[in-house]
Design an enzyme around this catalytic site. Structure first.
Site, short mmCIF file in Angstrom:
data_model
loop_
_atom_site.label_atom_id
_atom_site.label_comp_id
_atom_site.label_asym_id
_atom_site.label_seq_id
_atom_site.Cartn_x
_atom_site.Cartn_y
_atom_site.Cartn_z
N ASP A 56 38.68 38.40 40.28
CA ASP A 56 38.08 39.73 40.41
C ASP A 56 38.86 40.74 39.59
O ASP A 56 40.08 40.82 39.69
CB ASP A 56 38.07 40.14 41.88
CG ASP A 56 37.55 41.55 42.07
OD1 ASP A 56 36.33 41.73 42.13
OD2 ASP A 56 38.38 42.49 42.18
N TYR A 61 41.01 49.16 36.19
CA TYR A 61 42.36 48.64 36.37
C TYR A 61 43.10 48.71 35.04
O TYR A 61 43.08 47.77 34.23
CB TYR A 61 42.34 47.19 36.88
CG TYR A 61 41.65 46.99 38.21
CD1 TYR A 61 41.40 48.03 39.08
CD2 TYR A 61 41.25 45.71 38.61
CE1 TYR A 61 40.77 47.84 40.30
CE2 TYR A 61 40.62 45.50 39.83
CZ TYR A 61 40.38 46.57 40.66
OH TYR A 61 39.75 46.36 41.87
N GLN A 188 32.49 44.18 48.69
CA GLN A 188 33.94 44.07 48.55
C GLN A 188 34.56 45.27 49.27
O GLN A 188 34.30 46.41 48.90
CB GLN A 188 34.35 44.05 47.09
CG GLN A 188 35.85 43.82 46.91
CD GLN A 188 36.25 43.68 45.46
OE1 GLN A 188 37.24 44.25 45.03
NE2 GLN A 188 35.49 42.92 44.70
N ARG A 240 52.89 52.68 46.88
CA ARG A 240 53.45 52.49 48.21
C ARG A 240 54.58 53.46 48.52
O ARG A 240 55.00 53.57 49.69
CB ARG A 240 53.91 51.03 48.36
CG ARG A 240 52.77 50.03 48.24
CD ARG A 240 53.25 48.60 48.13
NE ARG A 240 53.91 48.35 46.86
CZ ARG A 240 54.31 47.14 46.45
NH1 ARG A 240 54.11 46.09 47.23
NH2 ARG A 240 54.89 46.98 45.29
N GLN A 298 53.67 33.48 42.69
CA GLN A 298 52.80 34.18 43.63
C GLN A 298 51.40 33.57 43.63
O GLN A 298 50.76 33.44 44.67
CB GLN A 298 52.72 35.66 43.28
CG GLN A 298 54.01 36.43 43.52
CD GLN A 298 53.93 37.86 43.02
OE1 GLN A 298 52.95 38.27 42.41
NE2 GLN A 298 54.99 38.62 43.27
#
Length: 331
Positions: A56, A61, A188, A240, A298
């Site tokens: 995806d 992005y 989504q 974050r 990952q």
């Protein structure tokens, strides 16, 4: 974990994909502290090698960077990939509704017919392909009727340029408008142990109309990965850094949850993150889990979660632990 990768259909499209998918927001670098192309390509190829077919991405992005990297990575492997990308966040026009600025330039939410056609052609070029398996409206545009948006998507589907239609970041009313306008195969939306609101809002409508759910942020931007402890610091443009969900008190609660998950993880020779992902795709109505990966290690860890089959007893145990530790998290 000797099971094969679990696969499921995307709505009524006839397309099957791995329940664990690769999400490539971080690969675009934007809001993730940059990217490293060589490592990103390696992560994508490792995902495919490990049995992940669903990849995806989206134009926004990194303003095309993620799609470009994905295109390079899947060259020669297109037949092994169920490719999803998106439309509706645009910078080639100022029609629609202003959403945010990127490097000082406006990005709008716009899902007009001519814009969707333009966006698709740009994505096909960056991804080095002549069709998209699942084409998703990224954010909803209040200035354009859903009927017009669906008319464009159905036209592209009839031309063979897309195989299935999806939507993202919708309200329950948006969802009902989409299913009334044509065949919607997927939504989504964000879903994780710390964000479960769609269980009562969107999932019942999806079940009624045969719409699959691609959940993203199963690990809550890494909060549920078991790798972000109370001492971790965030810098630069990392989203974050100022997110209250990543408060020290939240991370202390998450650490206690991860300790409770250890026996289940040990029983499956898995990591806590793999158990969280496996729990996610075994929740009612959740069809797929999109997980980010920025390196091959990952990617492998995420993929192996799709081979875990949790028992009903384990699922209940995990849900009870989540309720105990995740109640009253900082939002």
């Amino acid at each position: 974990m000797s099971h094969e990768m679990l696969t499921r259909p995307i709505g009524k499209s006839g397309i099957e994909a791995s329940v664990v998918g690769l999400g490539t927001w971080a690969i675009g670098g934007w809001m993730w502290g940059g990217t490293e192309e060589k490592q990103s390509i390696a992560a994508i190829r490792q995902s495919i090698d490990e049995g992940i077919s669903l990849i995806d991405t989206a134009p926004t992005y990194g303003q095309g960077l993620s799609e470009t990297i994905v295109g390079k990575a899947i060259e020669g492997r297109r037949d092994k990939v169920v490719l999803a990308t998106k439309c509706g966040l645009v910078w080639h026009t100022q029609k629609g509704n202003h959403f945010f600025d990127y490097d000082g330039k406006p990005v709008h939410r716009y899902l007009g017919k001519e814009s969707i056609v333009h966006e698709l052609e740009q994505s096909l070029t960056r991804l080095k392909t002549d069709y998209i398996d699942l084409y998703i409206t990224h954010w909803q545009d209040p200035t354009t009727p859903v009927d017009e948006t669906m008319e464009a998507l159905k036209m592209l589907k009839s031309q063979g340029k897309i195989r299935a239609i999806g939507a993202s970041n919708v309200s329950a009313d948006d969802l009902k408008s989409y299913v009334a306008a044509g065949q919607l195969d997927a939504l989504q939306e964000e879903y994780s142990m710390v964000k479960r609101d769609i269980e009562s809002t969107l999932l019942p409508v999806c079940a009624e109309h045969g719409v699959s759910m691609l959940s993203y942020s199963s690990l809550a931007l890494g909060l549920l990965s078991g790798k972000i402890g109370p001492d971790r610091t965030f810098s630069g443009d990392d989203q974050r850094k100022d997110n209250p969900r990543f408060s020290i008190s939240n991370r202390e609660k998450i650490a206690r949850l991860m300790a409770d998950l250890e026996p289940v993880a040990d029983a499956h020779q898995a990591t806590s993150a793999q158990i969280v992902i496996a729990w996610t795709v075994q929740q009612p109505g959740i069809t797929f889990s999109l997980c980010g990966a920025r390196n091959p290690e990952q990617a492998s860890e995420n993929a192996r979660a799709g081979r875990i089959r949790l028992t009903s007893e384990e699922l209940n145990r995990i849900s009870e632990a989540a309720t105990t530790h995740l109640t009253n998290l900082d939002a």
